[in-house]
Design an enzyme around this catalytic site. Sequence first.
Site, PDB file in Angstrom:
ATOM      1  N   ASP A 196      -1.161  -6.316  -0.575  1.00 40.82           N
ATOM      2  CA  ASP A 196      -1.140  -5.605   0.737  1.00 40.82           C
ATOM      3  C   ASP A 196      -2.602  -5.302   1.321  1.00 40.82           C
ATOM      4  O   ASP A 196      -3.098  -4.256   0.352  1.00 40.82           O
ATOM      5  CB  ASP A 196      -0.213  -4.412   0.764  1.00 40.82           C
ATOM      6  CG  ASP A 196       0.364  -4.122   2.150  1.00 40.82           C
ATOM      7  OD1 ASP A 196      -0.048  -4.776   3.093  1.00 40.82           O
ATOM      8  OD2 ASP A 196       1.037  -3.077   2.148  1.00 40.82           O
ATOM      9  N   ASP A 250       0.881  -1.199   0.126  1.00 43.95           N
ATOM     10  CA  ASP A 250       0.005   0.069   0.036  1.00 43.95           C
ATOM     11  C   ASP A 250       0.890   1.201   0.056  1.00 43.95           C
ATOM     12  O   ASP A 250       0.405   2.422  -0.276  1.00 43.95           O
ATOM     13  CB  ASP A 250      -0.854   0.161   1.168  1.00 43.95           C
ATOM     14  CG  ASP A 250      -0.360   0.082   2.545  1.00 43.95           C
ATOM     15  OD1 ASP A 250       0.824  -0.338   2.559  1.00 43.95           O
ATOM     16  OD2 ASP A 250      -1.181   0.047   3.314  1.00 43.95           O
ATOM     17  N   SER A 251       2.141   1.077   0.057  1.00 47.24           N
ATOM     18  CA  SER A 251       3.212   2.381   0.027  1.00 47.24           C
ATOM     19  C   SER A 251       2.985   2.935  -1.445  1.00 47.24           C
ATOM     20  O   SER A 251       3.559   3.890  -1.861  1.00 47.24           O
ATOM     21  CB  SER A 251       4.707   1.709  -0.049  1.00 47.24           C
ATOM     22  OG  SER A 251       4.985   0.660  -0.658  1.00 47.24           O
ATOM     23  N   LYS A 270      -1.108  -9.705   2.928  1.00 48.13           N
ATOM     24  CA  LYS A 270      -0.617  -8.905   4.313  1.00 48.13           C
ATOM     25  C   LYS A 270      -1.385  -8.166   4.858  1.00 48.13           C
ATOM     26  O   LYS A 270      -2.056  -7.234   4.348  1.00 48.13           O
ATOM     27  CB  LYS A 270       0.874  -8.376   3.945  1.00 48.13           C
ATOM     28  CG  LYS A 270       1.513  -7.783   5.143  1.00 48.13           C
ATOM     29  CD  LYS A 270       3.066  -7.383   4.730  1.00 48.13           C
ATOM     30  CE  LYS A 270       2.944  -6.115   3.941  1.00 48.13           C
ATOM     31  NZ  LYS A 270       2.553  -4.639   4.939  1.00 48.13           N
ATOM     32  N   GLU A 317       9.153  -4.273  11.126  1.00 50.85           N
ATOM     33  CA  GLU A 317       9.316  -2.855  10.498  1.00 50.85           C
ATOM     34  C   GLU A 317       9.859  -2.013  11.445  1.00 50.85           C
ATOM     35  O   GLU A 317       9.271  -1.700  12.637  1.00 50.85           O
ATOM     36  CB  GLU A 317       8.365  -2.105   9.892  1.00 50.85           C
ATOM     37  CG  GLU A 317       8.329  -0.918   9.185  1.00 50.85           C
ATOM     38  CD  GLU A 317       7.754  -0.241   8.227  1.00 50.85           C
ATOM     39  OE1 GLU A 317       6.718  -1.032   7.811  1.00 50.85           O
ATOM     40  OE2 GLU A 317       7.897   0.934   7.690  1.00 50.85           O
ATOM     41  N   GLU A 331      -1.508  -5.472   8.590  1.00 46.67           N
ATOM     42  CA  GLU A 331      -0.612  -4.802   9.408  1.00 46.67           C
ATOM     43  C   GLU A 331      -1.339  -5.046  10.962  1.00 46.67           C
ATOM     44  O   GLU A 331      -2.523  -5.237  11.134  1.00 46.67           O
ATOM     45  CB  GLU A 331      -0.630  -3.182   9.268  1.00 46.67           C
ATOM     46  CG  GLU A 331       0.279  -2.981   8.175  1.00 46.67           C
ATOM     47  CD  GLU A 331       0.569  -1.328   7.946  1.00 46.67           C
ATOM     48  OE1 GLU A 331       0.045  -0.710   8.837  1.00 46.67           O
ATOM     49  OE2 GLU A 331       0.979  -1.142   6.890  1.00 46.67           O
TER      50      GLU A 331
HETATM   51  O1  KIV Z   1       3.529  -1.353   1.542  1.00 49.27           O
HETATM   52  C1  KIV Z   1       4.750  -1.516   1.725  1.00 49.27           C
HETATM   53  O2  KIV Z   1       5.522  -1.423   0.946  1.00 49.27           O
HETATM   54  C2  KIV Z   1       5.064  -2.380   2.937  1.00 49.27           C
HETATM   55  C3  KIV Z   1       6.463  -2.593   3.139  1.00 49.27           C
HETATM   56  C4  KIV Z   1       7.074  -1.486   3.741  1.00 49.27           C
HETATM   57  C5  KIV Z   1       6.583  -3.872   3.857  1.00 49.27           C
HETATM   58  O3  KIV Z   1       4.241  -2.660   3.728  1.00 49.27           O
END
Ligand code: KIV
Length: 277
Positions: free
Chosen positions: A86, A47-48, A116, A185, A118
């Site tokens: 994500d 989600d970055s 994934k 992280e 969080e």
């Molecule tokens: O969204 C992302 O890029 C991440 C990484 C920092 C692990 O969650």
Amino acid sequence: MEDKKITVRDILEMKKRGEKITMLTAYDFPLANYVDKAGIEIILVGDSVANVVLGLGSTPEVGMSEMIHHSKAVTRAVKRALVIGDMPFESYQINTKESVKNARRFIDEAKCDAVKLEWFDKCLEVTEEIIKSGIAVMGHIGLTPQTADKLGGFKVQGKDAEAANKLIEQAKALEKLGCFGIVLECIPDKIAQIITKELKIPTIGIGAGVYCDGQVLVAHDMLGLFERYKPKFVKQYINLGPQIQKAVEEFKREVKEGKFPDKDHSFTIKEDELKKL
Ligand code: KIV
């Protein structure tokens, strides 16, 4: 390198063998293609994408529609790597009841291999439901950008014994539920080492030191394609930004000067055909 698709089981086997795991983000077809061809074992459609591709201020600003769109582009390119979608903030932290349905969209619609999530206050119940529905889940603890405001901002986590113990407990709980790996992280390297030793599933570090079973970076950070800020843990392996800028400036100059397109980049018609006009 074999084209055989990497599975969750392969990732677990790598930890058993003591082989380091590599993971990078990708958000589109061309980048996913390069990352896959380089032999990176896991590609995260992070989600970055909010920050490094879409120009947004924070990750909670992306939703399911953007994440599915980018995940589809990535899985179209990937032949070998395990692809993880994500889950965006809205898909499981606001709407916990919809979390299984949203996780399933990453698998069925976008053809990802896993998702994934969080850490957040209801993380364990949501993770349990998703795993029970047959979807492979990677956890993410420490600095969790989706809820960074609750953690005092973008700061290293687990710096005292009490906070470190909480992280160790979170990691153990996620392993017990059946997660196949955990992103750590921004935590001290020695805490990542303890977690890595305690768990049978692999730890993938980002700003968590060398003792993790694997490492992940945001591709745009390590390629020099994101200028807004650069966290301490980022190593820039190449600085593509200035090279792109130079190429674009050269194109502009050549067009203005009538040097582009030249003969090599133009098409011709035979003289006798031209005369018929
Ligand atoms: O969204 C992302 O890029 C991440 C990484 C920092 C692990 O969650």
